[in-house]
Design a protein around this motif. Structure first.
Motif, PDB file in Angstrom:
ATOM      1  N   ARG A 106      31.602  33.375  46.339  1.00  0.00           N
ATOM      2  CA  ARG A 106      31.447  34.379  45.398  1.00  0.00           C
ATOM      3  C   ARG A 106      29.802  34.974  45.964  1.00  0.00           C
ATOM      4  O   ARG A 106      29.514  36.288  46.976  1.00  0.00           O
ATOM      5  N   LEU A 107      28.875  34.347  45.034  1.00  0.00           N
ATOM      6  CA  LEU A 107      27.600  34.769  45.865  1.00  0.00           C
ATOM      7  C   LEU A 107      27.563  35.505  47.808  1.00  0.00           C
ATOM      8  O   LEU A 107      26.996  35.773  47.980  1.00  0.00           O
TER       9      LEU A 107
ATOM     10  N   GLU B  87      37.949  30.648  57.051  1.00  0.00           N
ATOM     11  CA  GLU B  87      38.936  30.531  55.459  1.00  0.00           C
ATOM     12  C   GLU B  87      37.830  30.512  54.463  1.00  0.00           C
ATOM     13  O   GLU B  87      38.026  29.732  52.990  1.00  0.00           O
ATOM     14  N   TRP B  88      37.601  32.204  54.259  1.00  0.00           N
ATOM     15  CA  TRP B  88      36.599  32.197  53.362  1.00  0.00           C
ATOM     16  C   TRP B  88      36.873  32.920  52.166  1.00  0.00           C
ATOM     17  O   TRP B  88      37.177  32.461  50.981  1.00  0.00           O
ATOM     18  N   LEU B  89      38.918  33.471  52.095  1.00  0.00           N
ATOM     19  CA  LEU B  89      38.975  33.918  51.400  1.00  0.00           C
ATOM     20  C   LEU B  89      39.904  32.948  50.008  1.00  0.00           C
ATOM     21  O   LEU B  89      40.743  33.433  49.840  1.00  0.00           O
ATOM     22  N   GLY B  90      39.579  31.304  50.836  1.00  0.00           N
ATOM     23  CA  GLY B  90      40.693  30.560  50.364  1.00  0.00           C
ATOM     24  C   GLY B  90      39.773  29.661  48.534  1.00  0.00           C
ATOM     25  O   GLY B  90      40.149  29.120  48.235  1.00  0.00           O
ATOM     26  N   ALA B  91      38.613  30.343  49.023  1.00  0.00           N
ATOM     27  CA  ALA B  91      37.541  30.005  47.468  1.00  0.00           C
ATOM     28  C   ALA B  91      37.803  30.939  46.663  1.00  0.00           C
ATOM     29  O   ALA B  91      37.779  32.061  47.084  1.00  0.00           O
ATOM     30  N   GLY B  92      37.666  30.308  45.388  1.00  0.00           N
ATOM     31  CA  GLY B  92      37.330  31.081  44.521  1.00  0.00           C
ATOM     32  C   GLY B  92      39.210  31.116  43.472  1.00  0.00           C
ATOM     33  O   GLY B  92      40.214  30.868  43.856  1.00  0.00           O
ATOM     34  N   ASP B  93      38.854  31.685  42.432  1.00  0.00           N
ATOM     35  CA  ASP B  93      40.203  31.862  41.670  1.00  0.00           C
ATOM     36  C   ASP B  93      40.373  33.572  42.662  1.00  0.00           C
ATOM     37  O   ASP B  93      40.642  33.777  43.477  1.00  0.00           O
TER      38      ASP B  93
ATOM     39  N   ALA C  30      41.642  36.273  41.522  1.00  0.00           N
ATOM     40  CA  ALA C  30      40.889  37.270  41.270  1.00  0.00           C
ATOM     41  C   ALA C  30      39.819  37.660  42.411  1.00  0.00           C
ATOM     42  O   ALA C  30      39.955  38.579  42.463  1.00  0.00           O
ATOM     43  N   PHE C  31      39.251  36.458  42.405  1.00  0.00           N
ATOM     44  CA  PHE C  31      38.086  36.321  43.532  1.00  0.00           C
ATOM     45  C   PHE C  31      38.559  37.040  44.574  1.00  0.00           C
ATOM     46  O   PHE C  31      38.636  37.667  45.826  1.00  0.00           O
ATOM     47  N   VAL C  32      40.286  36.486  44.974  1.00  0.00           N
ATOM     48  CA  VAL C  32      40.240  36.946  46.517  1.00  0.00           C
ATOM     49  C   VAL C  32      40.820  38.070  46.164  1.00  0.00           C
ATOM     50  O   VAL C  32      41.128  39.002  47.565  1.00  0.00           O
ATOM     51  N   GLU C  33      41.338  38.391  45.474  1.00  0.00           N
ATOM     52  CA  GLU C  33      42.077  39.827  45.871  1.00  0.00           C
ATOM     53  C   GLU C  33      41.356  40.772  45.441  1.00  0.00           C
ATOM     54  O   GLU C  33      40.797  41.792  46.641  1.00  0.00           O
TER      55      GLU C  33
END
Length: 256
Positions: A160-161, A178-184, A186-189
Motif C-alpha cells: 500500500r505504502l 505485478e503490483w496489484l497482485g499484492a494485498g487484499d 479491497a486494496f486491489v480495487e
C-alpha cells in the motif's frame, strides 16, 4: 510528444554459482520458462530475443505470459535499469518505474518518514512531496501504523505504502510490474482506481501482470511474450483472447 520505440531488442544474463551433478536440471529449476544457452560449465539465460514494438502517447500496454517469458526484463530495459545487448530502445518522456517495492525505503524508519526519500529518487518536485506527505497517510489507511517502522509492516501494508509513493509522482510513462497482485481485494480495487487517475494524468502505461482481467480493464494494447520472444502484439481483446485459447489448449493436452 511521449513515445517508446523498441527495435530488435536482445538481452541475456549468465547464471553463476551453479552446483549439482546436472547443470541443465539445476538451471531449469532456477529459471523455469526462460530460454537457456548451455555450454561446458556455464549457462546463459536468453531473457529477450528480437523484441520490437512501438507505443505512442496515450497507449496503455499490458505484458502477459508465463514466469520467465521476459516481461520483467523488458520493463527494466524500458525503465533504463538495463540496456539491450543488441537492438535499441528509444524513450521520449519521463519514465516513472514502479518495479522495486523497497526502492529508497529505510526499514528502520516509520512509514511517514519514508515518504520523502523514495519520492526524491523518483524525481518528485518539492510540491509533489508536500502533497504526498498530506495525502498518502490517509490513502493507505495505515492509521497509527504510519508512525511505526516500515519493517514491522505486513506485505500488504508495504505494498500500500510503496504503491502510493510511486503513484504520487507525475511523469510521461508509468512502468508497473505485478503490483496489484499484492494485498487484499479491497486494496486491489482501491489501487485500480488510483492507477486509473494516475494514468489520466500521465500519458503512457506499460504493465506486466498475470491478471488478464486487470490487463483488459486498464490496457488498450497487449503483448504476449514467451521464452523471451514476442508472440503477439496488438489490441488487448485480440491478444488476450488468443492467449486464453492457447492456455486452454495447453491445459487440455496436459490433462490427457
Amino acid at each position: 510528444m511521449t513515445s517508446l520505440r523498441i527495435s530488435n531488442a536482445y538481452f541475456s544474463y549468465p547464471i553463476f554459482e551453479i552446483t549439482g551433478r546436472s547443470l541443465k536440471v539445476t538451471v531449469m529449476r532456477q529459471v523455469a520458462g526462460a530460454k537457456l544457452i548451455l555450454g561446458a560449465g556455464y549457462a546463459k539465460v536468453e531473457a529477450l530475443s528480437d523484441v520490437s514494438l512501438s507505443l505512442n502517447e496515450g497507449d496503455r500496454l499490458g505484458l502477459i505470459g508465463h514466469n520467465g517469458s521476459g516481461k520483467s526484463t523488458l520493463l527494466r530495459l524500458i525503465a533504463g535499469l538495463a540496456h539491450p545487448e543488441k537492438g535499441s530502445i528509444e524513450v521520449r518522456g519521463k519514465v516513472v518505474p514502479l518495479l522495486d517495492k523497497g526502492m529508497g525505503i529505510n526499514p528502520e524508519l516509520s512509514g511517514r518518514e519514508n515518504i520523502e526519500l523514495p519520492l526524491r529518487l523518483l524525481g518528485a518536485s518539492s510540491d509533489e512531496i508536500k502533497t504526498a506527505m498530506e495525502e498518502i497517510p490517509d490513502w493507505t489507511g495505515l492509521g497509527p501504523f504510519i508512525n511505526l517502522p516500515f519493517r514491522t509492516y505486513s506485505d500488504g501494508m508495504k505494498a500500500r505504502l510503496s504503491f502510493a509513493l510511486c503513484t504520487a509522482v507525475s511523469g510521461d510513462i508509468l512502468v508497473l510490474d505485478e503490483w496489484l497482485g499484492a494485498g487484499d481485494a479491497a486494496f486491489v480495487e482501491q489501487a485500480e482506481m488510483r492507477l486509473t487517475n494516475f494514468i489520466n494524468k500521465n500519458k503512457t502505461l506499460v504493465l506486466a501482470s498475470h491478471s488478464l482481467t486487470l490487463v483488459e480493464n486498464v490496457c488498450t494494447l497487449a503483448a504476449w511474450m514467451e521464452r523471451g520472444r514476442l508472440v503477439m502484439f496488438g489490441p488487448t481483446n485480440e491478444v488476450v483472447s488468443a492467449y486464453r485459447v492457447a492456455m486452454h489448449s495447453q491445459a487440455v493436452v496436459a490433462a490427457e
